[in-house]
Design a protein around this motif. Sequence first.
Motif, short mmCIF file in Angstrom:
data_model
loop_
_atom_site.label_atom_id
_atom_site.label_comp_id
_atom_site.label_asym_id
_atom_site.label_seq_id
_atom_site.Cartn_x
_atom_site.Cartn_y
_atom_site.Cartn_z
N ALA A 1 0.82 -1.22 0.00
CA ALA A 1 0.00 0.00 0.00
C ALA A 1 0.85 1.27 0.00
CB ALA A 1 -0.94 0.00 1.21
N ARG A 2 2.11 1.16 -0.40
CA ARG A 2 2.94 2.35 -0.46
C ARG A 2 4.00 2.20 -1.54
NH1 ARG A 2 7.91 1.25 2.21
NH2 ARG A 2 7.76 -0.41 3.78
N TRP A 3 4.48 3.34 -2.01
CA TRP A 3 5.60 3.40 -2.93
C TRP A 3 6.69 4.23 -2.27
CZ3 TRP A 3 7.82 7.49 -5.89
CH2 TRP A 3 8.74 7.08 -6.86
N ARG A 4 7.83 3.55 -1.99
CA ARG A 4 8.90 4.17 -1.22
C ARG A 4 8.31 4.70 0.09
NH1 ARG A 4 12.08 7.53 -6.03
NH2 ARG A 4 12.70 5.71 -7.25
N GLN A 5 8.72 5.89 0.49
CA GLN A 5 8.13 6.56 1.65
C GLN A 5 7.40 7.83 1.19
OE1 GLN A 5 8.20 5.45 4.90
NE2 GLN A 5 9.01 3.60 3.96
N GLU A 6 6.89 7.80 -0.05
CA GLU A 6 6.38 9.01 -0.67
C GLU A 6 4.91 8.94 -1.07
OE1 GLU A 6 9.01 10.14 -3.84
OE2 GLU A 6 10.79 9.57 -2.68
N LEU A 7 4.38 7.76 -1.35
CA LEU A 7 3.01 7.64 -1.84
C LEU A 7 2.32 6.52 -1.07
CD1 LEU A 7 1.01 8.69 -4.04
CD2 LEU A 7 1.86 6.84 -5.51
N PHE A 8 1.13 6.82 -0.51
CA PHE A 8 0.50 5.89 0.42
C PHE A 8 -0.96 5.64 0.06
CE2 PHE A 8 4.04 7.90 2.43
CZ PHE A 8 4.66 6.88 3.15
N GLY A 9 -1.31 4.36 0.03
CA GLY A 9 -2.71 3.98 -0.11
C GLY A 9 -3.36 4.04 1.25
N ILE A 10 -4.36 4.90 1.40
CA ILE A 10 -4.93 5.15 2.73
C ILE A 10 -6.31 4.55 2.89
CG2 ILE A 10 -3.59 7.24 3.09
CD1 ILE A 10 -6.11 8.84 2.26
N THR A 11 -6.88 3.99 1.82
CA THR A 11 -8.19 3.35 1.90
C THR A 11 -8.15 2.01 1.17
OG1 THR A 11 -9.04 4.39 -0.13
CG2 THR A 11 -9.37 5.59 1.96
N PHE A 12 -9.22 1.24 1.31
CA PHE A 12 -9.32 -0.09 0.70
C PHE A 12 -10.76 -0.25 0.23
CE2 PHE A 12 -9.22 -4.79 0.71
CZ PHE A 12 -7.98 -5.02 0.15
N GLU A 13 -11.01 0.06 -1.06
CA GLU A 13 -12.38 0.21 -1.56
C GLU A 13 -12.68 -0.75 -2.71
OE1 GLU A 13 -13.38 4.48 -1.99
OE2 GLU A 13 -11.36 4.85 -1.20
N PRO A 14 -13.41 -1.83 -2.45
CA PRO A 14 -13.75 -2.77 -3.52
C PRO A 14 -14.66 -2.14 -4.56
CG PRO A 14 -14.10 -3.75 -1.34
CD PRO A 14 -13.88 -2.28 -1.13
N VAL A 15 -14.56 -2.65 -5.77
CA VAL A 15 -15.45 -2.28 -6.87
C VAL A 15 -16.57 -3.32 -6.91
CG1 VAL A 15 -15.58 -1.91 -9.36
CG2 VAL A 15 -13.53 -1.23 -8.09
N VAL A 16 -17.81 -2.87 -6.99
CA VAL A 16 -18.95 -3.74 -6.71
C VAL A 16 -19.98 -3.77 -7.84
CG1 VAL A 16 -18.68 -3.31 -4.24
CG2 VAL A 16 -20.30 -1.93 -5.57
#
Length: 374
Positions: free
Chosen positions: A128-143
């Motif tokens: 859920a991250r790229w290096r220490q610069e980009l962060f996935g902060i949610t977890f949202e399924p497609v429905v």
Amino acid sequence: MTLRFLCALGITLVLGFTMARTSGAAAMLHYPTQSAVAESSQLNIVGALDTPLIAPVLEDFHRLNPDISLTYHNLTTLEVYRTFMSGSDGSRADVVMSSAMPWQYQLANNGYAQPLGLDNAEQWPTWARWRQELFGITFEPVVIVYHKDLAKRYGAIGSHAELVTLLERERDALTGRVVTYDPARSGAGYTYAVEEARLSPRYWELVAALGGVEADLVGTTQEMLDGLADGRYLIGYNLLGSYAQGFVAEHPELEIVIPSDYALVMQRLAFLPRSADNPEAARRFFDYLLSEHGQRIISEQTPLGAVHPALEGPGSASALRERLGEALRPIRLGPGLLATLDKLKREALLARWHREFRRPATSTNPPTPEETAP
């Protein structure tokens, strides 16, 4: 869901929270510094996330950090990217959040993001991250969302395979009664098309089946939900679950399902720009956002889905993984996202998509390498 949203909005109004609506989809939330605080700082957040969804998070952060005057600007995903790149006021944002994963990755990859230097960031799950610069902060399924009456007549829809079968079997009854994203004018729809073409050998069969029932093609999840609510559509395909969840709770005639064969999962990506005017205030916000407490607010007070591995209850990635296992397919945070921005590959995939959409549902051909190349 409605009660939570009303409570959150009511609390923020009492605390002096203000919202100003501007043109289009833009909106602003503002939490001023509390008068008793001697020293204060500013925090300017630009995001593509509707204000009722982000309000509980911002209100809780401000409660814990009353010395920060916080302003949130809600834009569309395209506006977030264009505003940042244009060098206008939005480019001075201290935090940039968006569900347009390819564009967010491109910005970070091109050097516009700076490392956070936080313990919570270093401990964040690597997927859920790229290096220490980009962060996935949610977890949202497609429905998938459909009318319950449809299930009574034809059976429930629990997977992509069942959806294809239903569309082909009940083609006449469903003609004009199905809706999905137009990948040519929706960034989310296009991203989902790229991912599904990689994931499923039956994806093009599904596109042909959608074309066979003359599915309406729209630009947003909200358009799909509105059409489902007023009875124009019986089935909506590939809606963003975080928006659909609260809507379906208010419309008991509708059913929401996370497909059991495979389910794409979108993440909202956030970064601290190198051009930020208030980087320290931004780091405090990220420290909150990536903490167990901040993620618990996301899981319990919003439908966005929490990433933090310590959380296991409803509204967490862990709970969804336990329930659906390998069927969950988070869109990967990595260089593959850049392929969705390649002009030639985009043109090839869209040409294939529209060709299959116009093809009779019983006829499909395997995609060419150019149309599915990562």
